[in-house]
Write a protein that holds these residues in place. Structure first.
Motif, short mmCIF file in Angstrom:
data_model
loop_
_atom_site.label_atom_id
_atom_site.label_comp_id
_atom_site.label_asym_id
_atom_site.label_seq_id
_atom_site.Cartn_x
_atom_site.Cartn_y
_atom_site.Cartn_z
N MET A 199 0.98 -1.16 -0.16
CA MET A 199 0.11 0.04 -0.07
C MET A 199 0.69 1.23 -0.12
SD MET A 199 -3.38 -0.60 2.32
CE MET A 199 -3.15 0.99 3.18
N LYS A 200 0.22 2.34 -0.59
CA LYS A 200 0.92 3.61 -0.76
C LYS A 200 0.88 4.27 0.86
CE LYS A 200 2.43 3.54 -5.03
NZ LYS A 200 1.47 3.28 -5.98
N ASN A 201 1.49 5.48 0.74
CA ASN A 201 1.17 6.45 2.07
C ASN A 201 -0.30 6.75 2.34
OD1 ASN A 201 3.95 6.82 2.74
ND2 ASN A 201 3.99 8.50 1.21
N ASN A 202 -0.89 6.56 3.38
CA ASN A 202 -1.95 7.31 3.95
C ASN A 202 -2.03 8.64 3.68
OD1 ASN A 202 -2.89 4.76 4.49
ND2 ASN A 202 -2.44 4.83 6.75
N LEU A 203 -3.14 9.36 3.60
CA LEU A 203 -3.12 10.92 3.87
C LEU A 203 -2.82 11.04 5.18
CD1 LEU A 203 -6.74 10.86 2.23
CD2 LEU A 203 -5.10 12.28 1.47
N THR A 204 -2.13 12.35 5.64
CA THR A 204 -1.66 12.52 6.85
C THR A 204 -3.05 12.87 7.66
OG1 THR A 204 0.35 13.04 6.09
CG2 THR A 204 -0.15 13.67 8.26
N GLN A 205 -3.19 12.15 8.73
CA GLN A 205 -4.50 12.48 9.70
C GLN A 205 -3.99 13.58 10.54
OE1 GLN A 205 -5.42 8.78 11.58
NE2 GLN A 205 -5.40 7.58 9.64
N SER A 206 -4.90 14.70 10.40
CA SER A 206 -4.24 15.88 11.33
C SER A 206 -5.51 16.43 12.15
CB SER A 206 -3.78 17.21 10.41
OG SER A 206 -2.93 16.56 9.55
N PHE A 207 -5.28 17.19 13.01
CA PHE A 207 -6.26 17.70 14.00
C PHE A 207 -5.96 19.32 13.95
CE2 PHE A 207 -9.34 16.44 17.56
CZ PHE A 207 -9.76 15.53 16.82
N ARG A 208 -6.88 20.38 14.12
CA ARG A 208 -6.70 21.55 14.40
C ARG A 208 -6.46 22.03 15.84
NH1 ARG A 208 -9.91 26.68 11.72
NH2 ARG A 208 -8.01 28.10 12.02
N TRP A 209 -5.30 22.63 16.19
CA TRP A 209 -5.08 22.91 17.42
C TRP A 209 -5.01 24.49 17.71
CZ3 TRP A 209 0.10 23.75 20.20
CH2 TRP A 209 -0.22 23.80 21.75
N TYR A 210 -5.69 25.20 18.68
CA TYR A 210 -5.75 26.71 18.59
C TYR A 210 -4.48 27.19 19.21
CZ TYR A 210 -9.92 27.43 16.00
OH TYR A 210 -11.02 27.49 15.01
N LEU A 264 -12.83 11.78 12.64
CA LEU A 264 -11.45 11.21 12.17
C LEU A 264 -11.65 9.71 12.27
CD1 LEU A 264 -8.55 11.84 11.59
CD2 LEU A 264 -8.15 11.41 13.95
N ALA A 265 -12.10 9.17 13.02
CA ALA A 265 -12.33 7.66 13.21
C ALA A 265 -13.10 7.06 11.97
CB ALA A 265 -12.89 7.14 14.58
N GLU A 266 -14.10 7.80 11.49
CA GLU A 266 -14.93 7.35 10.39
C GLU A 266 -14.19 7.37 9.26
OE1 GLU A 266 -19.28 8.19 12.57
OE2 GLU A 266 -18.68 9.21 10.71
N LEU A 267 -13.52 8.84 9.07
CA LEU A 267 -12.62 8.93 7.86
C LEU A 267 -11.57 8.04 7.52
CD1 LEU A 267 -13.04 12.94 8.18
CD2 LEU A 267 -14.13 11.67 6.39
N ARG A 268 -11.02 7.61 8.75
CA ARG A 268 -9.75 6.98 8.77
C ARG A 268 -10.24 5.44 8.25
NH1 ARG A 268 -8.73 6.41 14.23
NH2 ARG A 268 -7.19 8.24 14.26
N GLY A 269 -11.41 4.94 8.67
CA GLY A 269 -11.69 3.76 8.29
C GLY A 269 -12.14 3.66 6.87
N LEU A 270 -12.78 4.95 6.45
CA LEU A 270 -13.26 4.85 5.02
C LEU A 270 -11.79 4.98 4.24
CD1 LEU A 270 -15.43 5.69 2.82
CD2 LEU A 270 -15.09 7.98 3.22
N GLU A 271 -10.88 5.74 4.54
CA GLU A 271 -9.68 5.73 3.92
C GLU A 271 -9.07 4.53 3.61
OE1 GLU A 271 -6.35 8.21 5.24
OE2 GLU A 271 -5.45 7.57 3.39
N LEU A 272 -8.91 3.95 4.80
CA LEU A 272 -8.22 2.30 4.85
C LEU A 272 -8.94 1.24 3.69
CD1 LEU A 272 -6.17 0.53 6.07
CD2 LEU A 272 -7.81 0.14 7.81
N GLY A 273 -10.34 1.65 3.75
CA GLY A 273 -11.40 0.52 3.18
C GLY A 273 -10.87 0.78 1.78
N ILE A 274 -11.01 2.24 1.29
CA ILE A 274 -10.90 2.48 -0.16
C ILE A 274 -9.23 2.05 -0.52
CG2 ILE A 274 -10.86 4.34 -1.73
CD1 ILE A 274 -13.14 5.33 -0.21
N ALA A 275 -8.42 2.35 0.18
CA ALA A 275 -7.13 2.23 -0.30
C ALA A 275 -6.80 0.58 -0.14
CB ALA A 275 -5.87 2.72 0.81
N ARG A 276 -7.22 0.00 0.61
CA ARG A 276 -7.22 -1.71 0.35
C ARG A 276 -7.97 -2.17 -0.82
NH1 ARG A 276 -6.18 -4.60 5.21
NH2 ARG A 276 -4.39 -3.56 5.97
N MET A 277 -9.04 -1.49 -1.22
CA MET A 277 -9.73 -1.92 -2.35
C MET A 277 -9.08 -1.50 -3.60
SD MET A 277 -13.80 -0.47 -2.88
CE MET A 277 -13.06 0.98 -3.72
#
Ligand code: DNO
Length: 394
Positions: free
Chosen positions: A1-12, A374-387
């Motif tokens: 598998m290639k790199n994942n997108l970088t999972q980030s969070f905004r911090w004020y 983030l958890a939902e999006l991470r799962g979606l990304e993993l599923g699509i990347a594997r697919m």
């Protein structure tokens, strides 16, 4: 598998009720932050930037994206003191580059950053979301701001809803509405109604074409710095993606964005793909826009909205709304697979829910709702990347 997108969070920053450790527990590795304590237009010093960078790296996290290095109103309106603020902007960019930061998000929305009419819209589940309602905006415009001709900016059906609701605007509701619309970015300044009036007059004279010209002037003024120091600028789309309060808009749809890249084609000129901002416009097809502007996307905000037929919208669950998040993510995974540097994304906003309902947090930026996103999006990304990746590669 290639790199994942970088999972980030905004911090004020250090005053954010959501700590860096909370963010780490949410599973993000990248931080999106800004020096919110520096007044708009002043130079970000190298020392301040390094200090922020250290705070982040001490937690084992990486400052991935600067959001935002604000563009001063003097630049947006191209007023007499614009050259001074352009010089300051260039200095800040150089200091950021020297500190190793290269992706910089900004917007070119006149006066107000993102605009909502309700920051605590109750969902059937009991969680709270951000909401935009045309009739409430019309109330603010016609009765509080008292903009000449305001009534002509709204459809007869919106004006009819406003009339039927007039008695419901209590003192408290009016105060909350005014604060919500005039609110700036948390920890930065809000605008007063008299100041808003002055700005409206200035922007009225500038109009859409004038604002486009000012954006080009800005991009041209920072082009050399960006190219010399490897800075990737990313413009944030208008939120919501249509004119409000008579202010011009220039980054609301594919055509607007294409205009920006056609007129300043250098690669430093990029896009922060914000699916929630653009998704509030029924005219925007997000998977198609993502595909078309693939080369320009260097930062992504993933968020969803549900619109009604008046164009009112609330911020829905990240995977459940009018934006087809599956299709957008599929495009992003494919674009990211072609990149040597993974594209950072953050779950944009989240519902105020569970324990956060009792806490004071920055609107849209409580911890648990974003963690869920983030958890939902991470799962979606993993599923699509594997697919999309042939099994032989694993
Ligand atoms: C809202 C954010 C915006 C964004 C700026 C970028 O939640 O997405 O405030 O940071 O418009 O300049």
């Amino acid at each position: 598998m290639k790199n994942n997108l970088t999972q980030s969070f905004r911090w004020y920053g250090p005053n954010d009720p959501v700590s860096l450790n909370n963010i780490k527990q949410a599973g993000a590795t990248g931080i999106v932050s800004a020096l919110h304590h520096v007044p708009h237009g002043e130079v970000w010093s190298y020392e301040d930037i390094i200090q922020r960078k250290k705070e982040i790296s001490q937690q084992g996290l990486t400052w991935e994206v600067v959001e935002s290095l604000p563009v001063h109103e003097a630049i947006k309106t191209n007023s007499l003191d614009a050259p001074k603020y352009l010089e300051n902007y260039n200095k800040s960019l150089k200091n950021l580059a020297r500190a190793g930061l290269s992706t910089v998000c900004y917007n070119f929305m006149p006066v107000l950053d993102w605009t909502r009419t309700d920051l605590a819209f109750s969902l059937p589940s009991g969680a709270k979301a951000l909401y935009f309602d045309w009739a409430d905006l019309a109330y603010f415009d016609c009765y509080l701001l008292k903009r000449p001709d305001a009534v002509n900016s709204y459809s007869p059906s919106v004006m009819a809803i406003l009339q039927s609701r007039l008695a419901s605007y209590t003192k408290e509701k009016i105060k909350a509405l005014e604060e919500t619309i005039c609110m700036g970015v948390p920890t930065e300044a809000a605008i007063s109604i008299p100041d808003l009036h002055t700005s409206l007059e200035v922007y009225n004279a500038i109009g859409k074409e004038g604002l486009q010209a000012n954006l080009l002037m800005f991009l041209n003024a920072i082009a050399d710095t960006c190219e010399m120091y490897g800075i990737q600028m990313v413009i944030h789309p208008d939120d919501p993606p249509y004119p409000i309060l008579g202010l011009p808009r220039i980054a609301s749809c594919l055509e607007d964005l294409q205009w920006i890249f056609d007129n300043q084609p250098k690669p430093f000129n990029g896009l922060c793909l914000c699916t929630g901002s653009l998704g509030a416009g029924s005219f925007n097809n997000l998977p198609e826009l993502t595909r078309t502007l693939a080369d320009r996307i260097h930062f992504v905000h993933l968020r969803n909205v549900k619109r009604d037929h008046f164009g009112n919208f609330f911020e829905s669950d990240h995977l459940d709304g009018d934006v087809d998040m599956f299709e957008v993510m599929k495009e992003l995974v494919q674009i990211n697979n072609l990149r040597s540097k993974p594209i950072p994304f953050r779950p944009d906003h989240g519902h105020q829910m569970l324990d956060d309902l009792q806490k004071e947090t920055n609107p849209g930026y409580s911890a648990i709702g974003r963690l869920k996103g983030l958890a939902e999006l991470r799962g979606l990304e993993l599923g699509i990347a594997r697919m999309l990746t042939p099994i032989t590669e694993s």
